[in-house]
Design a protein around this motif. Structure first.
Motif, mmCIF file in Angstrom:
data_model
loop_
_atom_site.group_PDB
_atom_site.id
_atom_site.type_symbol
_atom_site.label_atom_id
_atom_site.label_comp_id
_atom_site.label_asym_id
_atom_site.label_seq_id
_atom_site.Cartn_x
_atom_site.Cartn_y
_atom_site.Cartn_z
ATOM 1 N N ARG A 294 0.858 -1.189 0.000
ATOM 2 C CA ARG A 294 0.000 0.000 0.000
ATOM 3 C C ARG A 294 0.891 1.235 0.000
ATOM 4 O O ARG A 294 1.907 1.285 0.690
ATOM 5 C CB ARG A 294 -0.916 0.007 1.228
ATOM 6 C CG ARG A 294 -1.976 -1.071 1.188
ATOM 7 C CD ARG A 294 -2.869 -0.984 2.418
ATOM 8 N NE ARG A 294 -3.826 -2.072 2.415
ATOM 9 C CZ ARG A 294 -5.012 -2.020 1.833
ATOM 10 N NH1 ARG A 294 -5.384 -0.930 1.203
ATOM 11 N NH2 ARG A 294 -5.828 -3.051 1.880
ATOM 12 N N THR A 295 0.491 2.237 -0.761
ATOM 13 C CA THR A 295 1.325 3.436 -0.883
ATOM 14 C C THR A 295 1.459 4.158 0.450
ATOM 15 O O THR A 295 2.517 4.667 0.783
ATOM 16 C CB THR A 295 0.748 4.394 -1.936
ATOM 17 O OG1 THR A 295 -0.625 4.654 -1.625
ATOM 18 C CG2 THR A 295 0.848 3.793 -3.327
ATOM 19 N N GLU A 296 0.358 4.189 1.230
ATOM 20 C CA GLU A 296 0.473 4.832 2.532
ATOM 21 C C GLU A 296 1.307 3.950 3.450
ATOM 22 O O GLU A 296 1.132 2.748 3.524
ATOM 23 C CB GLU A 296 -0.916 5.096 3.144
ATOM 24 C CG GLU A 296 -1.747 3.868 3.458
ATOM 25 C CD GLU A 296 -2.627 3.454 2.283
ATOM 26 O OE1 GLU A 296 -3.615 2.740 2.522
ATOM 27 O OE2 GLU A 296 -2.323 3.851 1.129
ATOM 28 N N GLY A 297 2.245 4.563 4.117
ATOM 29 C CA GLY A 297 3.123 3.821 5.014
ATOM 30 C C GLY A 297 4.293 3.166 4.324
ATOM 31 O O GLY A 297 5.124 2.532 4.973
ATOM 32 N N PHE A 298 4.404 3.307 3.017
ATOM 33 C CA PHE A 298 5.518 2.718 2.281
ATOM 34 C C PHE A 298 6.590 3.789 2.078
ATOM 35 O O PHE A 298 6.312 4.865 1.570
ATOM 36 C CB PHE A 298 5.027 2.182 0.931
ATOM 37 C CG PHE A 298 6.117 1.566 0.092
ATOM 38 C CD1 PHE A 298 6.928 0.571 0.606
ATOM 39 C CD2 PHE A 298 6.339 1.993 -1.202
ATOM 40 C CE1 PHE A 298 7.925 -0.002 -0.153
ATOM 41 C CE2 PHE A 298 7.332 1.425 -1.981
ATOM 42 C CZ PHE A 298 8.130 0.428 -1.456
ATOM 43 N N VAL A 299 7.835 3.493 2.469
ATOM 44 C CA VAL A 299 8.899 4.507 2.441
ATOM 45 C C VAL A 299 9.920 4.231 1.334
ATOM 46 O O VAL A 299 11.084 4.585 1.439
ATOM 47 C CB VAL A 299 9.613 4.596 3.809
ATOM 48 C CG1 VAL A 299 8.682 5.147 4.866
ATOM 49 C CG2 VAL A 299 10.142 3.210 4.222
#
Length: 318
Positions: A294-299
């Motif tokens: 998931r794009t959110e929380g991916f660094v």
């Protein structure tokens, strides 16, 4: 005994634990008892102006939809299963009893513009959720949703994905028939699956909580097999159908030629990390198939931790 079954069913209704009648499990022996109950109702029921509630009849009607309904007129299957002559007026009366029962217990009820004798039947099929005849198509549809939207994300909240699913299914209801098409996504072509119209109506009109509760256990079945090769241990109609679905999918892969098999395997199940042996060069590779994040929380720094002989090695992924 029938009396024990009646008590259990009434207790289930009174418990307020269920949202759909299909959640009440019925064995093959109990199903025969339900059919006997219906035959007795046909013989001794007289149509009255005040519609009664009947939990046992309602479960029997849903079980007939689950076990034998395929397509067309539900009452044809009802007649064949019950095996006694039933007038059209009495069938309509039974359908009204079903409606009164789900209203009393505040169970799911389809929103329909015209309350005809045919619309009552849609509620019976909706409470079956997915008839057995549609289970393989249901898992095809569910896998497409899992494959395109989730992958290994079941521990995260999937409410947003469920909301998207509800919106998509709601749009598909505008098309006639029992086919639902998953639109083309990336390099994946559009696919169509047979999913009962009443099933889609239930998904479209339920809350995201109800849909999530209904789908989640089946998504877990899929996730456990997809990554860990684990088949369900419990025995219910969804678990048994899932095992048959997996066997069919694996047979399709194994029946293909080697090039096609590799491609299909990559696209289908085998996303669990696995070893690949190069015997010619005496080398062993650890293969980590592509994963979704998931794009959110991916660094932007995907990595995997591998334990070798007690030593922890971190490898960054492309």
């Amino acid at each position: 005994m029938l009396s024990d079954l009646i008590k259990r069913i009434k207790d289930e209704f009174a418990s307020s634990r269920m949202e759909l009648i299909n959640q009440i499990s019925v064995s093959d022996a109990e199903y025969e008892q339900l059919l006997y109950y219906v035959r007795e109702k046909v013989k001794f029921t007289h149509i009255q102006s005040i519609i009664p509630v009947d939990e046992i009849l309602s479960v029997a009607m849903v079980q007939i939809a689950i076990r034998v309904y395929s397509e067309g007129n539900y009452w044809d299957y009802f007649d064949e299963e019950v095996g006694v002559e039933i007038s059209q007026s009495k069938k309509y009366y039974f359908a009204q009893i079903f409606a009164k029962t789900i209203q009393k217990y505040r169970l799911f009820e389809l929103e329909q513009e015209n309350q005809s004798k045919y619309s009552y039947v849609e509620n019976i099929k909706a409470h079956a959720f997915v008839p057995n005849q549609y289970l393989h198509n249901y898992f095809d549809f569910l896998f497409s949703f899992y494959d395109r939207n989730l992958f290994r994300q079941l521990t995260d909240g999937i409410d947003e994905d469920i909301d998207d699913l509800i919106g998509f299914v709601s749009e598909s209801l505008s098309r006639n028939g029992d086919d639902v098409s998953i639109e083309k996504s990336g390099n994946k072509p559009a696919k169509s699956y047979k999913l009962l119209k009443a099933t889609r109506a239930l998904i479209a009109q339920s809350t995201s909580t109800v849909v999530s509760d209904t789908f989640f256990d089946h998504l877990v079945l899929m996730d456990n097999y997809y990554y860990d090769g684990k088949l369900p241990t419990k025995s219910d109609r969804f678990s048994e159908a899932f095992q048959e679905w997996v066997e069919k999918k694996n047979s399709e892969i194994n029946a293909s030629d080697s090039i096609s098999r590799k491609r299909k395997a990559k696209e289908s199940f085998f996303h669990k990390p696995h070893f690949l042996i190069d015997r010619n060069n005496s080398q062993l590779y650890l293969v980590i198939p592509s994963q979704k994040f998931r794009t959110e929380g991916f660094v932007n720094d995907a990595k995997v931790e591998i334990s070798v002989g007690g030593e922890l090695i971190t490898k960054h992924l492309e």
